[in-house]
Design a protein around this motif. Structure first.
Motif, PDB file in Angstrom:
ATOM      1  N   ASN A 295       0.816  -1.224   0.000  1.00 19.00           N
ATOM      2  CA  ASN A 295       0.000   0.000   0.000  1.00 19.00           C
ATOM      3  C   ASN A 295       0.843   1.265   0.000  1.00 19.00           C
ATOM      4  N   HIS A 320      -2.124  -6.328  -9.107  1.00 15.96           N
ATOM      5  CA  HIS A 320      -1.675  -5.337  -8.114  1.00 15.96           C
ATOM      6  C   HIS A 320      -2.101  -3.954  -8.605  1.00 15.96           C
ATOM      7  N   ARG A 321      -3.372  -3.850  -8.896  1.00 13.21           N
ATOM      8  CA  ARG A 321      -3.915  -2.682  -9.585  1.00 13.21           C
ATOM      9  C   ARG A 321      -3.730  -1.384  -8.807  1.00 13.21           C
ATOM     10  N   ASP A 322      -3.622  -1.462  -7.482  1.00 13.20           N
ATOM     11  CA  ASP A 322      -3.493  -0.248  -6.675  1.00 13.20           C
ATOM     12  C   ASP A 322      -2.066   0.292  -6.633  1.00 13.20           C
ATOM     13  N   ILE A 369      -0.744  10.015  -9.231  1.00 16.55           N
ATOM     14  CA  ILE A 369      -0.897   9.647  -7.825  1.00 16.55           C
ATOM     15  C   ILE A 369      -0.851  10.900  -6.966  1.00 16.55           C
TER      16      ILE A 369
END
Length: 396
Positions: A295, A320-322, A369
């Motif tokens: 994360n 692991h799209r995040d 991001i």
């Protein structure tokens, strides 16, 4: 944050040397990435495309004209980038440190005689009996190979810059770049080395390389697109050199060096690729062994664009799209042995500057991001064989 085993020393990245199609040095490359610039030549070798090297003032890193003349282009590129890395680490003129700096280089087999290659292919196409043996006997002189040994890059770096610790050269395309970094890190982490210069160089402006990869169906042709948007797959060869100085934390602190990043772990694998899903499974295993805090992680991938390998890597990334992703090949092209060191160098630069480079992709895989992740993973998947990952984070 992953905890180091008690017997593993902390490794810092204290120097980075980078030359590419986007610029000479860290600032030029960083500025180009921040602006989304791509330098791709669609005309010189049409329908193939390349990312050509920017002009270099070779005298600044290879002062003797005689040294420059006796090197092939990829050796000049690598020796130049190595000098930049030593400058960046602040050891360029420190003979005492250079004398014990270990060197690990990933290199190809040197530049080939295009006329001989073309004649062999023509003779084979004509079906003439004994043509191959005839060419091997008459055209492949001993000097043809002796002048092109892969370890000449390390030798030239030693001669020009005085790096005279132990020396190793790995061959094996992209996976050679992974293992060069892995071995350099392992030697420092285990206490076998205090400081090492590691990296590679590639000259993508070579007709015989385009011919070689065209035989395998790997070249990107006609229309340029980002790594993730190449419907038929393929890569555009790039020219560039990437070297890093790795150093044990105690050694760096004794000389007052400031790190770009802390190199926490490096792992590699070799899936069989005999059946679909092999690359994806290997990457999942490497990811699990790396020590990632998912994360708070981003990925800089050395993805080639080659259809099968990149499709399976994309499947891994989708799981692991995040985790935000940046593919360095879109901006720099494919640098073969230097591609994984390139991803690691850009990740380290991002750690030191507290920002990822912007997305350079219209497919939606790369996204903006908010907060800068605490960790970055460099991922390398060879176009034909080999997988690897490296985990970096800020040095505390």
């Amino acid at each position: 944050m992953p905890q180091l085993p008690a017997d593993r020393r902390e490794t810092w990245i204290t120097g980075i040397g980078l030359v590419s199609s986007l610029g000479d040095g860290l600032e030029a490359n960083w500025d180009a990435l921040r602006s989304g610039r791509v330098n791709v030549d669609l005309e010189r070798y049409a329908p193939w495309m390349i990312h050509p090297l920017v002009p270099l003032n070779l005298d600044s890193q290879i002062p003797k004209k005689g040294d420059q003349r006796q090197m092939e282009a990829w050796q000049r590129i690598g020796t130049y980038a190595a000098g930049l890395a030593l400058d960046s680490a602040g050891i360029k003129d420190d003979q005492e440190i250079l004398a014990r700096t270990d060197m690990i280089v990933a290199a190809g087999g040197g530049e080939r005689d295009l006329d001989v290659d073309a004649a062999i292919l023509t003779a084979r196409a004509d079906g003439r009996s004994g043509a191959l043996n005839e060419r091997l006997m008459n055209d492949l002189r001993p000097t043809l190979f002796l002048a092109q040994l892969s370890n000449l890059l390390a030798g030239n770096i030693s001669i020009v810059h005085g790096v005279s610790g132990s020396s190793r050269t790995f061959m094996g395309e992209e996976t050679a770049g992974v293992d060069a970094v892995r071995i350099a890190w392992a030697k420092i982490a285990s206490g076998q080395s205090e400081i090492a210069l590691v990296g590679a160089a590639h000259n993508g402006e070579r007709k015989e390389m385009l011919m070689l990869y065209e035989c395998g169906g790997f070249n990107l042709k006609k229309d340029f697109a980002s790594v993730w948007s190449r419907s038929g797959g393929g890569f555009a060869l790039g020219s560039g050199g990437v070297f890093l100085v790795l150093e044990s934390r105690p050694h760096a602190e004794r000389r007052g060096a400031k790190p770009f990043a802390r190199l926490v772990n490096v792992v590699s694998g070799h899936s069989s690729r005999a059946a679909p899903g092999g690359v994806e499974r290997t990457l999942e295993g490497l990811w699990d062994s790396l020590g990632v805090t998912e994360n708070s992680t981003a990925i800089y991938t050395a993805a080639t664009g080659a259809a099968v390998a990149t499709r399976e890597e994309a499947a891994f990334l989708s799981a692991h799209r995040d985790v935000p992703v940046r593919a360095v090949g879109t901006s720099f092209g494919h640098l073969s042995e230097a591609q994984f060191p390139l991803a690691l160098a850009l990740g380290s630069l991002s750690i030191s500057r507290g920002a990822l480079v912007p997305p350079n992709d219209a497919s939606g895989r790369e996204t903006e991001i908010g907060l800068m992740p605490a960790q970055i993973v460099a991922v390398g998947v060879g176009h034909w064989r080999g997988e690897g990952m490296a985990l970096i984070e800020a040095a505390s």
